[in-house]
Every structure is written in C-alpha cells, then in structure tokens.
Design an enzyme around this catalytic site. Structure first.
Site: not given
Ligand SMILES: CC(C)(COP(=O)(O)OP(=O)(O)OC[C@H]1O[C@@H](n2cnc3c(N)ncnc32)[C@H](O)[C@@H]1OP(=O)(O)O)[C@@H](O)C(=O)NCCC(=O)NCCS
Length: 371
Positions: A218, A251, A253, A255, A257, A266, A308, A333
């Site tokens: 998050h 992952k 970070m 990327f 959503h 944003r 982010d 926030r």
């Molecule tokens: C934001 C986030 C938690 C959303 O999670 P989600 O909706 O559950 O999406 P998922 O984690 O199921 O991702 C779907 C697919 O994309 C991939 N993916 C998602 N975000 C990714 C990332 N930042 N880097 C690499 N792969 C990513 C996942 O591994 C998954 O692949 P798979 O289907 O082969 O397993 C997730 O994208 C993430 O962990 N991002 C990095 C942390 C981040 O930037 N958070 C800030 C959010 S504003």
C-alpha cells in the site's frame, strides 16, 4: 498454493461513498472534480476543505480554514518528549502511528462534534512532529517548529531544509498531497471505516488506518520504489533490470494497481513534476532511469506506474529523506480517512461481513489422549 476465491474482495462493493470515484480505466474524482483539475487549480488546503466540508470553499472560507490550520499546529510538549524517546531506527510510520495514538491520549475525542477540529489539529501536528523526530533522532537537534508558511507543503519543506523553499518545490509537494489525499475504499480507508463503524473514537480509527498504510503493498511502495531506483546506476542497467527481476518472480514496486487496469491518473501528474525538478539536478539520471523502467514494465508486462513510482524521484529532488516518504502519504491521507470516518458515522451500521467456510466438516470431539 491454491488462490482463494474472491481473495482481496476485488471488484466487490463494500458500501457507498459520496467522496470519490476510482474508475478502472484510469479516472479519479473527488466529489465529482477530476484529479487533473484539482492538481492544476487547487491548493491542498482547498482540496482538504472540499473533502471535509463537501464543497469547494469561497475565498473567505478558505482563508479562515488556512488560519485555523495554522493556529492548530502547535505540538504539545508532552508529545515532544515522546518523540525524543523514539530511537533513530524506528520505522517512521511507527512514529506517525504513535503521534496519532498519543494525541488521542492527551487530547481525547470526548464527543463526535470535535471530529473536524481533531482532523485539522492532527494534520498540522503530524507534519511538524515527524520532522521534529527526524531531526532529533538523526541529527541530535531540537528544531524550532514555527514557520510563517501557511501551506502544509511549504511548512514541511521549510522545517526539513531550514531554508526558504523554492516555489516549484512547494508546488510539487502541494500537488503530491492533493494526489494522496483520498482514494475511495483502499485498504487503509477501509480499516478506518471498519473501526468507525463500531462507534470508536477518531484517533483509534486513524491509528488503525496508519497501520494498514504502512505495508509495502500500500503506502510503503513509494519508499520501496526509491530503494530500487537507487540500485540502478545507469540507463543501460535499467534496461536489463526489469527482465531480471521478473525472471526471478520479483515484484517491481510502484507498478500495478488493484482497481486501475491501464493507467493510474495520478502518475502522469507527479511524473511531470519529477521531470521538471530533475532538470539541472545532479541526480537527473534518477528520473531518466524511472522512465526506462516505466517503458520496460509496459512492454514486458503491460503494467503501468501507480502514483507511488514517480513520487520516489520527485520526493528525492525535494530533498526529502526516503524514510519520510510514506509518512507524507499518511499526512495527506488523514484528510481522506477523516472524511470517510465522518461519512461512516453519519449513516452507520457496524461493518460485519460473513465468510465462506472452507475448513473441515463437522467432527466429533476427541479427548486429548486419543488425538
Ligand atoms: C498494487 C497491487 C498490490 C495490486 O495487487 P492485485 O490487484 O492483487 O494484483 P496481483 O498482485 O494479483 O497482480 C496481477 C498480476 O500482475 C503481477 N503484478 C502485479 N503487480 C506487479 C508488480 N508491481 N511487479 C510485477 N508483477 C506485478 C502479479 O504478479 C500477477 O501476476 P500473475 O497473474 O502472473 O500472478 C500489486 O500490483 C502490487 O503488489 N504492486 C506493487 C506494490 C505497489 O506498488 N503498491 C502500491 C499500490 S498504489
């Protein structure tokens, strides 16, 4: 491990709100106003007023609001003592969590009528107090927390740099606070609303929300994005970085959503400010590397930067230590969380969903000696 069905409640409505809309195709609006219009035309204080009062302020209302925020900024001396006792290696989100919780001890919410004043107070106190803790714990200095800056953004930057704040820097942080102020039923806001639905006090709701925001999935993502960018020394290195990480199933970070599917509205806004700040900065390559990572992530994985990612270089150019990135998100926030808490309180029913049981069938009791 098998993925749980319906995990993360993705796509399911968990209630109603009149505060913001987050649309999958990449649109964000606060009370109907687009984030692009707000970032371009409004100050963070105007946006805060909008979210807390449900309408844009007239000129006099805005001045009165700014004056109130200014007057409510003073950090109590007992909180300064608490801050001085928190070690340097504490996570700054633990410090924010402590500030909010401690304020609830010394200035408790006796009646819900006090909620708006408490939000205003916490906005100023958290801004000053986090810088006080940082300077005390990292530089052994007790700084003077008074500035003449009316805006929260300029006040924060002035406390941190102890110099006059260039206009572009103040504007960048001001826009950033607007971008971070509100985002519908995200994890931390939902945490706050669940707590509010029990009719708990506002400090407890906000303390819980800070805890949810802390996680790297998050709010913690802006810090993680910065750490990653610092590992990459050149554009050539950036070109291989993404494929290597993805090959290792790591992952990237900043990327992806949970709601947006093609873009986070944003991201382009803060990216523009990061680019402007990078021009002429000795660490200009940081922004260029970030752009390469953005291109690579899109071409390999069709993933886009969320808010982010470009916040990391932008905050770095503002001279903000990486440790203070997520606390700034939390400070902004406080406005969105508070508005949601008020909304929950106004039309409350305790939030208590049910769960689909997937454990063992009914079983007969076994004595301890027979197991
Ligand atoms: C934001 C986030 C938690 C959303 O999670 P989600 O909706 O559950 O999406 P998922 O984690 O199921 O991702 C779907 C697919 O994309 C991939 N993916 C998602 N975000 C990714 C990332 N930042 N880097 C690499 N792969 C990513 C996942 O591994 C998954 O692949 P798979 O289907 O082969 O397993 C997730 O994208 C993430 O962990 N991002 C990095 C942390 C981040 O930037 N958070 C800030 C959010 S504003």
């Amino acid at each position: 491990m098998k993925k749980l069905q319906g995990a993360g409640l993705r796509g399911q409505s968990a209630g109603q709100t009149s505060l913001s809309t987050v649309e999958q195709e990449g649109s964000l609006r606060y009370l109907g106003y687009s984030i692009e219009d707000l970032a371009k035309n409004a100050t963070f204080e105007e946006v805060a007023y909008l979210l807390l009062h449900g309408k844009l302020p007239k000129y006099e209302e805005l001045k009165e609001f700014e004056n109130e925020l200014f007057a409510l900024r003073k950090v109590p001396s007992s909180l300064l003592s608490v801050l001085e006792s928190i070690p340097k290696d504490a996570h700054p989100m633990e410090v924010i969590r402590t500030i909010v919780s401690f304020m609830g001890v010394i200035e408790p919410e006796v009646s819900f009528d006090e909620q708006l004043k408490i939000t205003k107070r916490l906005l100023g106190v958290t801004t000053s107090a986090i810088v006080y803790w940082y300077k005390f714990s990292h530089h052994s200095r007790k700084i003077d927390l008074h500035t003449e800056e009316k805006s929260i953004a300029a006040h924060f930057l002035k406390l941190l740099s102890e110099k006059d704040v260039p206009e572009l820097n103040a504007k960048t942080l001001d826009v950033s606070l607007t971008l971070y102020a509100e985002h519908e039923f995200n994890a931390s806001t939902f945490t706050g609303r669940v707590c509010a639905s029990t009719m708990s006090d506002i400090y407890s709701c906000l303390t819980g929300a800070v805890g949810s925001l802390r996680g790297p999935l998050h709010g913690g993502a802006n810090e993680e994005a910065m750490k990653m960018l610092e590992e990459i020394n050149s554009i050539d290195e950036a070109k291989n970085y993404v494929s290597q990480k993805l090959d290792n199933k790591e992952k990237i970070m900043g990327f992806g959503h949970a709601v947006y599917s093609i873009k986070d509205p944003r991201s382009n806004i803060i990216k523009e400010y990061s680019k402007k700040l990078s021009l002429g900065h000795p660490d200009r390559v940081l922004h260029e590397v970030a752009e390469v990572i953005e291109d690579q992530m899109w071409s390999i994985k069709k993933l886009f930067p969320n808010t982010d990612f470009f916040h990391a270089p932008a905050y770095h150019y503002l001279g903000i230590p990486t440790k203070l990135f997520t606390p700034l998100f939390a400070i902004a926030r406080i406005i969105g969380w508070s508005a949601h808490i008020y909304e929950q309180r106004d039309n409350n029913r305790i939030i208590r969903p049910s769960a689909d049981y997937i454990g063992p069938e009914d079983r007969d009791w076994l004595d301890i000696d027979s197991r």
